[in-house]
Design a protein around this motif. Structure first.
Motif, mmCIF file in Angstrom:
data_model
loop_
_atom_site.group_PDB
_atom_site.id
_atom_site.type_symbol
_atom_site.label_atom_id
_atom_site.label_comp_id
_atom_site.label_asym_id
_atom_site.label_seq_id
_atom_site.Cartn_x
_atom_site.Cartn_y
_atom_site.Cartn_z
ATOM 1 N N PRO A 152 0.809 -1.227 0.000
ATOM 2 C CA PRO A 152 0.000 0.000 0.000
ATOM 3 C C PRO A 152 0.836 1.267 0.000
ATOM 4 C CG PRO A 152 -0.047 -1.047 2.165
ATOM 5 C CD PRO A 152 0.637 -2.007 1.243
ATOM 6 N N ALA A 153 2.093 1.200 0.505
ATOM 7 C CA ALA A 153 2.954 2.383 0.573
ATOM 8 C C ALA A 153 4.269 2.103 -0.138
ATOM 9 C CB ALA A 153 3.214 2.773 2.024
ATOM 10 N N ILE A 154 4.758 3.110 -0.886
ATOM 11 C CA ILE A 154 6.006 2.982 -1.633
ATOM 12 C C ILE A 154 6.898 4.162 -1.282
ATOM 13 C CG2 ILE A 154 7.061 2.862 -3.928
ATOM 14 C CD1 ILE A 154 4.410 1.763 -4.964
ATOM 15 N N ILE A 155 8.163 3.863 -0.969
ATOM 16 C CA ILE A 155 9.142 4.890 -0.596
ATOM 17 C C ILE A 155 10.252 4.882 -1.631
ATOM 18 C CG2 ILE A 155 10.782 5.614 1.174
ATOM 19 C CD1 ILE A 155 8.987 4.065 3.200
ATOM 20 N N LEU A 156 10.420 5.995 -2.331
ATOM 21 C CA LEU A 156 11.392 6.100 -3.419
ATOM 22 C C LEU A 156 12.400 7.191 -3.087
ATOM 23 C CD1 LEU A 156 8.850 6.021 -6.401
ATOM 24 C CD2 LEU A 156 10.059 4.076 -5.401
ATOM 25 N N ASP A 157 13.673 6.818 -3.002
ATOM 26 C CA ASP A 157 14.725 7.771 -2.661
ATOM 27 C C ASP A 157 15.510 8.121 -3.927
ATOM 28 O OD1 ASP A 157 16.495 9.387 -1.346
ATOM 29 O OD2 ASP A 157 17.513 7.796 -0.251
ATOM 30 N N ILE A 184 2.627 7.117 -2.111
ATOM 31 C CA ILE A 184 4.025 7.215 -2.508
ATOM 32 C C ILE A 184 4.675 8.432 -1.868
ATOM 33 C CG2 ILE A 184 5.626 7.428 -4.462
ATOM 34 C CD1 ILE A 184 3.387 6.224 -6.229
ATOM 35 N N ILE A 185 5.862 8.230 -1.312
ATOM 36 C CA ILE A 185 6.706 9.353 -0.903
ATOM 37 C C ILE A 185 7.973 9.287 -1.733
ATOM 38 C CG2 ILE A 185 7.584 8.030 1.079
ATOM 39 C CD1 ILE A 185 8.030 10.779 2.454
ATOM 40 N N LEU A 186 8.275 10.400 -2.363
ATOM 41 C CA LEU A 186 9.339 10.481 -3.350
ATOM 42 C C LEU A 186 10.331 11.559 -2.919
ATOM 43 C CD1 LEU A 186 10.498 10.308 -6.352
ATOM 44 C CD2 LEU A 186 8.714 11.928 -6.948
ATOM 45 N N SER A 187 11.551 11.167 -2.568
ATOM 46 C CA SER A 187 12.543 12.167 -2.183
ATOM 47 C C SER A 187 13.365 12.575 -3.392
ATOM 48 C CB SER A 187 13.466 11.625 -1.083
ATOM 49 O OG SER A 187 14.492 10.826 -1.617
ATOM 50 N N THR A 188 13.655 13.864 -3.489
ATOM 51 C CA THR A 188 14.415 14.366 -4.638
ATOM 52 C C THR A 188 14.938 15.771 -4.342
ATOM 53 O OG1 THR A 188 14.317 14.796 -7.034
ATOM 54 C CG2 THR A 188 12.361 15.351 -5.753
ATOM 55 N N HIS A 189 15.936 16.197 -5.110
ATOM 56 C CA HIS A 189 16.349 17.599 -5.093
ATOM 57 C C HIS A 189 16.102 18.221 -6.462
ATOM 58 C CE1 HIS A 189 19.893 15.432 -6.660
ATOM 59 N NE2 HIS A 189 20.150 16.536 -7.319
ATOM 60 N N ILE A 190 15.386 17.499 -7.331
ATOM 61 C CA ILE A 190 15.121 17.943 -8.701
ATOM 62 C C ILE A 190 13.724 18.555 -8.758
ATOM 63 C CG2 ILE A 190 14.987 17.250 -11.114
ATOM 64 C CD1 ILE A 190 16.793 14.852 -10.374
ATOM 65 N N LEU A 191 13.648 19.860 -8.981
ATOM 66 C CA LEU A 191 12.368 20.564 -8.925
ATOM 67 C C LEU A 191 11.337 20.072 -9.935
ATOM 68 C CD1 LEU A 191 13.775 24.112 -8.247
ATOM 69 C CD2 LEU A 191 12.359 22.785 -6.697
ATOM 70 N N PRO A 192 11.698 19.860 -11.224
ATOM 71 C CA PRO A 192 10.679 19.374 -12.163
ATOM 72 C C PRO A 192 10.074 18.040 -11.736
ATOM 73 C CG PRO A 192 12.603 20.180 -13.349
ATOM 74 C CD PRO A 192 12.974 20.143 -11.901
#
Length: 335
Positions: A152-157, A184-192
């Motif tokens: 049910p939950a996905i963590i993407l780094d 979904i929680i998606l970590s990023t430093h990419i604004l687009p």
């Protein structure tokens, strides 16, 4: 679905994250945005049960990550920054292996593996050895292993780090297709990545969450950065004097280069940025004031605060924006 409350992680005398709190609703994609070293990966690892927190709690699908670690791991899919792959295995063989260690019943494994392969567009690579795949395809396999047990939950780094533009678009579309049926929680430093993929944004800076809201609301909170860019015939300093006292104008500043950051077209042209006050649209008054004062106007372009403006202000200044809850409270008080 994902509840993070007062999360902190301290290594000796170094505080990696401090009092981090946010929620991710069911079926939502949350962008966890911050500069390198802000604490994104530390937070993702704690959520996945890979690291213990120094203090605070995380609940996923109703289970506490610290107290019910195994139950939580059965209900999440985790893609770290470097995909956890076995390069000597085939794509299909690896995914079958993942279903076994994830506890998928034997009778469901074929269906689960087939579905993950189809969702990640790996049909023509199912029998290829993973080490022979391109980086983009290995990233897809990494996502496939995160979703193969249908959590049910996905963590993407940082799921698109190091990919080329075509691969980024493919992975982005894949992530968007998972929304609704997965949280979904998606970590990023990419604004687009955030603006094109996520429903809401949590911005972290120096280990602290400084804003949580939708991208649109975050940009609305910075409407003081909206206004106009002008290309005029005449002396910019004199034009500034004409415009700076107009109703609805909060700031007039010279632009050292041409509009859009380009080289000026001619020496006799000046470039100004006019920042309007929140809720004001002084465009007509700006034009009339310039014409009355004898200035020529070659171009006038509306500019608005962007997610990049929000990100830069929050990560270069010691500043916090109100959360959604605080916004709703203020609206209630106003009513």
């Amino acid at each position: 679905m994902i509840e993070v409350d007062g999360l902190s992680k301290i290594y000796g005398s170094t505080t990696a994250i401090s009092n981090v709190s946010f929620n991710v609703e069911q079926g939502e994609i949350l962008g966890f945005l911050g500069p390198n070293g802000a604490g994104k990966t530390t937070t993702m690892r704690i959520l996945a049960g890979y690291l213990p927190a120094t203090s605070g709690t995380v609940r996923i699908a109703g289970y506490d990550v610290h107290e019910n670690s195994l139950l939580v791991r059965q209900r999440i899919g985790y893609l770290p920054e470097t995909p956890p792959l076995y390069p000597e295995m085939t794509v299909e063989g690896f995914l079958y292996f993942v279903t076994r260690i994830k506890g998928v019943p034997a009778g469901d494994r074929t269906t689960k593996v087939r579905a993950a392969i189809e969702r990640c567009n790996l049909e023509d690579k199912r029998n290829v050895i993973i080490r022979k795949l391109s980086k983009g395809y290995r990233q897809r396999v990494g996502i496939a292993q995160a979703i193969v047990h249908d959590p049910p939950a996905i963590i993407l780094d940082e799921p698109t780090v190091g990919l080329d533009p075509r691969q980024i678009i493919d992975v982005r579309n894949l992530i968007k297709s998972l929304a609704g049926t997965h949280t979904i929680i998606l970590s990023t430093h990419i604004l687009p990545e955030v603006s094109m993929t996520c429903n809401r944004v949590a911005i972290i800076n120096r280990g602290k969450v400084v804003a949580t809201n939708t991208p649109e609301n975050l940009m609305t909170q910075l409407t003081g950065g909206s206004g106009y860019e002008l290309e005029i015939a005449g002396e910019p300093a004199l034009a500034k004097q004409v415009l700076q006292n107009l109703a609805g104008v909060s700031l007039v500043e010279s632009m050292p280069s041409g509009m859009h950051g380009h080289t000026p077209i001619a020496d006799n042209r000046g470039y100004l940025r006019v920042i309007s006050q929140p809720g004001s649209e002084p465009g007509h008054e700006i034009v009339m004031a310039l014409v009355r004062a004898g200035f020529g106007l070659y171009e006038m372009r509306r500019v608005s605060a962007t997610l990049e403006d929000v990100f830069l202000q929050l990560t270069t200044e010691e500043r916090n924006l109100p959360s959604e809850v605080e916004d709703e409270a203020k609206e209630g008080e106003a009513a």
